[in-house]
Design a protein around this motif. Structure first.
Motif, mmCIF file in Angstrom:
data_model
loop_
_atom_site.group_PDB
_atom_site.id
_atom_site.type_symbol
_atom_site.label_atom_id
_atom_site.label_comp_id
_atom_site.label_asym_id
_atom_site.label_seq_id
_atom_site.Cartn_x
_atom_site.Cartn_y
_atom_site.Cartn_z
ATOM 1 N N ASP A 128 0.903 -1.133 0.070
ATOM 2 C CA ASP A 128 0.118 0.153 -0.064
ATOM 3 C C ASP A 128 0.994 1.130 -0.050
ATOM 4 O O ASP A 128 0.340 2.416 -0.711
ATOM 5 C CB ASP A 128 -0.918 0.003 1.279
ATOM 6 N N ASP A 168 -2.658 -4.800 0.377
ATOM 7 C CA ASP A 168 -2.780 -3.761 1.277
ATOM 8 C C ASP A 168 -2.796 -4.297 2.694
ATOM 9 O O ASP A 168 -3.861 -4.992 3.317
ATOM 10 C CB ASP A 168 -3.943 -2.950 0.829
ATOM 11 N N ALA A 222 -3.387 4.593 3.169
ATOM 12 C CA ALA A 222 -4.329 3.438 3.108
ATOM 13 C C ALA A 222 -4.706 2.793 4.789
ATOM 14 O O ALA A 222 -5.515 2.243 4.746
ATOM 15 C CB ALA A 222 -3.520 2.146 2.556
ATOM 16 N N THR A 223 -3.960 3.555 5.634
ATOM 17 C CA THR A 223 -4.327 3.217 6.987
ATOM 18 C C THR A 223 -5.715 3.653 7.327
ATOM 19 O O THR A 223 -5.965 4.906 7.150
ATOM 20 C CB THR A 223 -3.069 3.980 7.897
ATOM 21 N N GLU A 237 -2.195 -1.945 5.168
ATOM 22 C CA GLU A 237 -2.732 -0.732 5.787
ATOM 23 C C GLU A 237 -1.534 -0.045 6.359
ATOM 24 O O GLU A 237 -1.880 0.825 7.593
ATOM 25 C CB GLU A 237 -3.971 -0.779 6.414
ATOM 26 N N LYS A 282 -9.178 6.464 4.886
ATOM 27 C CA LYS A 282 -8.196 5.808 3.977
ATOM 28 C C LYS A 282 -8.673 6.211 2.633
ATOM 29 O O LYS A 282 -9.921 6.754 2.204
ATOM 30 C CB LYS A 282 -8.832 4.318 4.044
#
Ligand SMILES: Cc1ncc(C[n+]2csc(CCOP(=O)(O)OP(=O)(O)O)c2C)c(N)n1
Ligand SMILES: [Mg+2]
Length: 301
Positions: free
Chosen positions: A97, A124, A138-139, A126, A161
């Motif tokens: 990600d 991903d 992406a967190t 994250e 996100k």
């Protein structure tokens, strides 16, 4: 049920953490693609655990690029194969990600725009796991990472996100989809579809990380399944920008089940953080509505 081939092109003995979602995903990806494929990986956990100095777990041709340019490297490989008249060998990028959402996004955009025959797969987990669980775009909101730690004065990640599916679709490519390892048949079918289209395709794959998310190493598949069953990670498919299929949730599980199961979200289950938890639930409710995830709505497998 139809038997899938049992080929394995990711050799055992690599040094992924126990329960690593990425290693499970890559085994499935390569099982679906077969071995007439060239894989490009930017820097990240996958690159690190499959290629310690002098060794390789890859049973297919594999290239490690810089963090920021894997899609450009794949474009060059595709152009060279095309020049040789080789239309059979497939080209895939498998990147994290951080590489996809952040550091390689410009290069990915160029690749999708050129629309060459390449399947880009984002795994991903994250966060930037390889360098110590730093947040990426992406967190998810509220998650604790080493750069967005949950403390007495902070509830963790402050931003939502990023919508990579929307970004991929904005390039007008033929195929965009999401998948996760708890649904292996679905994942492999999407790999095959992504490889069969005549142009670029984007597949987004959630790969839970025991170390970074904070759960036991035998819970990886359960976490992947829960992400779908709670509405956190919708399984969807787009053709030419149009939503064509959605995996319905037969038995919708409470968001709390997902939050409670992971150390990165634990602080959200206390009274002080109720407002952030409500925001997280809102994101999930939006997913459920946007994609008609519940049993009685229209799109279905
Ligand atoms: C240009 C550049 N910036 C930073 C790094 C350091 N770095 C190596 S791996 C990594 C994390 C990768 O994160 P992600 O793409 O999410 O993959 P993961 O490690 O989570 O599998 C970082 C920041 C680098 N190698 N190159
Ligand atoms: Mg990552």
């Amino acid at each position: 049920m139809k038997e899938e081939p049992r080929d394995n092109y990711l050799a055992s003995g690599h040094n992924a953490c126990p329960g690593c979602g990425v290693s499970i995903a890559v085994r499935l990806i390569l099982r679906a693609s077969g071995n007439n494929v060239v894989v490009v990986s930017p820097t990240g956990c996958l690159e690190t655990f499959t290629s310690p100095y002098g060794m390789s777990a890859w049973e297919v041709p594999w290239v490690h690029s810089l963090f920021e340019n894997a899609p450009a490297v794949a474009s060059g490989i595709r152009a060279a194969l095309d020049y040789q008249g080789n239309k059979d060998t497939q080209v895939m990028v498998i990147g994290g990600d951080g590489a996809t959402y952040d550091i390689g996004l410009g290069s990915l955009s160029g690749m999708l725009e050129r629309n060459q025959n390449i399947l880009y797969i984002c795994y991903d987990n994250e966060a930037y796991m390889n360098t110590g669980i730093q947040r990426s775009s992406a967190t998810p909101l509220g998650a604790s990472t080493t750069t967005t730690p949950a403390t007495a004065s902070s509830y963790g990640e402050k931003l939502q996100k990023k919508d990579m599916i929307g970004i991929a679709n904005s390039h007008n490519i033929e195929y965009v989809a999401t998948a996760t390892i708890a649904y292996p048949q679905d994942l492999m079918r999407k790999i095959k579809t992504g490889l069969s289209v005549n142009g670029a395709a984007y597949l987004h794959m959630l790969t839970p990380c025991p170390l970074g998310w904070g759960f036991e190493s035998d819970e990886t598949i359960a976490m992947s399944r829960l992400s779908v069953q709670t509405g956190f990670f919708p399984l969807v498919e787009y053709e030419n920008g149009e939503l064509i299929r959605v995996k319905k949730i037969i038995d919708l599980k409470p968001v709390n089940n997902y939050l409670r199961a992971q150390r990165r979200f634990k602080h959200l289950t206390t009274d002080e953080n109720q407002d952030i938890k409500d925001k997280v639930c809102q994101v999930v409710r939006r997913n459920i509505k946007k994609y008609g995830l519940q049993e009685n709505s229209n799109n279905d497998y």
